[in-house]
Structure formats: structure tokens, C-alpha cells
Design a protein around this motif. Structure first.
Motif, short mmCIF file in Angstrom:
data_model
loop_
_atom_site.label_atom_id
_atom_site.label_comp_id
_atom_site.label_asym_id
_atom_site.label_seq_id
_atom_site.Cartn_x
_atom_site.Cartn_y
_atom_site.Cartn_z
N VAL A 191 0.86 -1.19 0.00
CA VAL A 191 0.00 0.00 0.00
C VAL A 191 0.89 1.23 0.00
CG1 VAL A 191 -1.77 1.31 1.22
CG2 VAL A 191 -1.85 -1.20 1.23
N GLN A 192 0.69 2.09 -1.00
CA GLN A 192 1.39 3.38 -1.09
C GLN A 192 0.37 4.45 -0.70
OE1 GLN A 192 4.62 4.10 -2.13
NE2 GLN A 192 5.11 1.95 -2.40
N GLY A 193 0.28 4.75 0.59
CA GLY A 193 -0.68 5.71 1.09
C GLY A 193 -1.05 5.36 2.52
N ASP A 194 -1.87 6.21 3.11
CA ASP A 194 -2.27 6.02 4.50
C ASP A 194 -3.27 4.87 4.64
OD1 ASP A 194 -0.70 8.23 4.98
OD2 ASP A 194 -2.39 9.62 5.21
N VAL A 195 -3.17 4.15 5.77
CA VAL A 195 -4.10 3.08 6.11
C VAL A 195 -4.71 3.46 7.46
CG1 VAL A 195 -4.38 0.63 6.59
CG2 VAL A 195 -2.68 1.37 4.90
N VAL A 196 -6.00 3.82 7.44
CA VAL A 196 -6.65 4.37 8.63
C VAL A 196 -7.99 3.68 8.85
CG1 VAL A 196 -7.56 6.48 9.69
CG2 VAL A 196 -5.54 6.60 8.21
N ALA A 197 -8.24 3.28 10.09
CA ALA A 197 -9.53 2.68 10.45
C ALA A 197 -10.56 3.78 10.67
CB ALA A 197 -9.38 1.84 11.71
N ALA A 211 3.94 -7.92 3.71
CA ALA A 211 3.33 -6.62 3.40
C ALA A 211 4.30 -5.46 3.53
CB ALA A 211 2.14 -6.39 4.33
N ARG A 212 4.02 -4.42 2.73
CA ARG A 212 4.76 -3.16 2.78
C ARG A 212 3.75 -2.03 2.75
NH1 ARG A 212 7.54 -6.45 4.12
NH2 ARG A 212 9.23 -7.46 3.07
N VAL A 213 3.85 -1.10 3.71
CA VAL A 213 2.99 0.07 3.75
C VAL A 213 3.89 1.30 3.80
CG1 VAL A 213 1.24 1.35 5.06
CG2 VAL A 213 1.13 -1.14 4.93
N HIS A 214 3.66 2.22 2.85
CA HIS A 214 4.40 3.49 2.81
C HIS A 214 3.37 4.59 3.04
CE1 HIS A 214 8.26 1.88 1.29
NE2 HIS A 214 7.46 0.90 0.89
N GLY A 215 3.19 4.96 4.30
CA GLY A 215 2.21 5.96 4.67
C GLY A 215 1.86 5.81 6.14
#
Length: 133
Positions: free
Chosen positions: A38-44, A58-62
Motif C-alpha cells: 500500500v502506497q498511502g495512509d491506512v486508517v480505520a 506486506a509493505r505500507v508506505h504511509g
């Protein structure tokens, strides 16, 4: 029974599968598992009752923000866990981390500032075991 006050985990209703690459903000309710990138924010959306699992692949950039966050992959960006942050052995975070409660396994790595969220009704640190009965 031990841990009887522990509340049930929300169900994981969404999945970013291995081999999938998402670009942009990702918002979710209840539970989300990320096995891809995911290239971006991950918000609940419902931060206080949410579960986010970032797997070993997994890879998260945000920015990452949820109630209960479990990380065993890579996050480049700030992480905020409003209830519990679990850092598994292969967790890699490059960014500042804020948490209510923290469980960190040997091998997990954080390159950034590590700070507890201050809650007026809870102590900042609670020991899991004590010699005092």
C-alpha cells in the motif's frame, strides 16, 4: 479464567492480497489484513474497535492508524495504535510510533521515536508479571 476481561477481536472483513499494489488512502472498518503493498495512509474509520494486520510479506508506505495493530512486515511512516500495538519478530518500522499498550518481540526494529499515548485513567506502563503477590 485468565484474561477474562479481554474483549473479542473484530472480524477481518477486508484483505489486500499478496501481489496486490494499492496507491492512495485506504480506509476500513472492523478488521483488515494486508499481504500486499500500500502506497498511502491506512486508517480505520472506527479506530477504537478496529484490527489491522500487516503481514510478513506486506509493505505500507504511509501513515498507519487503528485500534489494535499487528505488524510483521514493513511500514515507512508514522504508526498509531489506540489500544494495542504488537510488533512481531520481522516488523520493520521507519517512522514515529505511538501506542496505548505495546508488545514487542525480539527481532522487531523501529527507526523513529517510540512514545506511549497518555491516558488519564491508565498508567503509562503496566508490568505483565510481578514478584509481589
Amino acid at each position: 479464567m485468565w484474561f477474562s476481561s479481554k474483549k473479542a477481536q473484530p472480524p477481518i472483513r477486508s484483505l489486500v492480497g499478496e501481489g496486490t499494489r494499492l496507491q492512495g488512502e485506504l480506509r476500513f472498518r472492523d478488521g483488515l489484513r494486508i499481504d500486499g503493498e500500500v502506497q498511502g495512509d491506512v486508517v480505520a474509520d472506527n479506530e477504537a474497535g478496529s484490527l489491522l494486520v500487516i503481514s510478513e510479506k506486506a509493505r505500507v508506505h504511509g501513515k498507519v492508524k487503528a485500534g489494535h495493530v499487528i505488524i510483521n512486515g514493513e511500514v515507512v511512516g508514522p504508526v498509531e495504535a489506540l489500544e494495542l500495538l504488537e510488533l512481531q519478530p520481522k516488523a520493520r518500522i521507519v517512522g514515529d510510533v505511538r501506542y496505548e499498550l505495546l508488545e514487542m518481540h525480539p527481532g522487531a526494529l523501529i527507526e523513529g521515536e517510540l512514545r506511549p499515548l497518555k491516558s488519564p485513567d491508565r498508567p503509562a506502563l503496566k508490568l505483565a508479571a510481578s514478584n509481589n503477590a
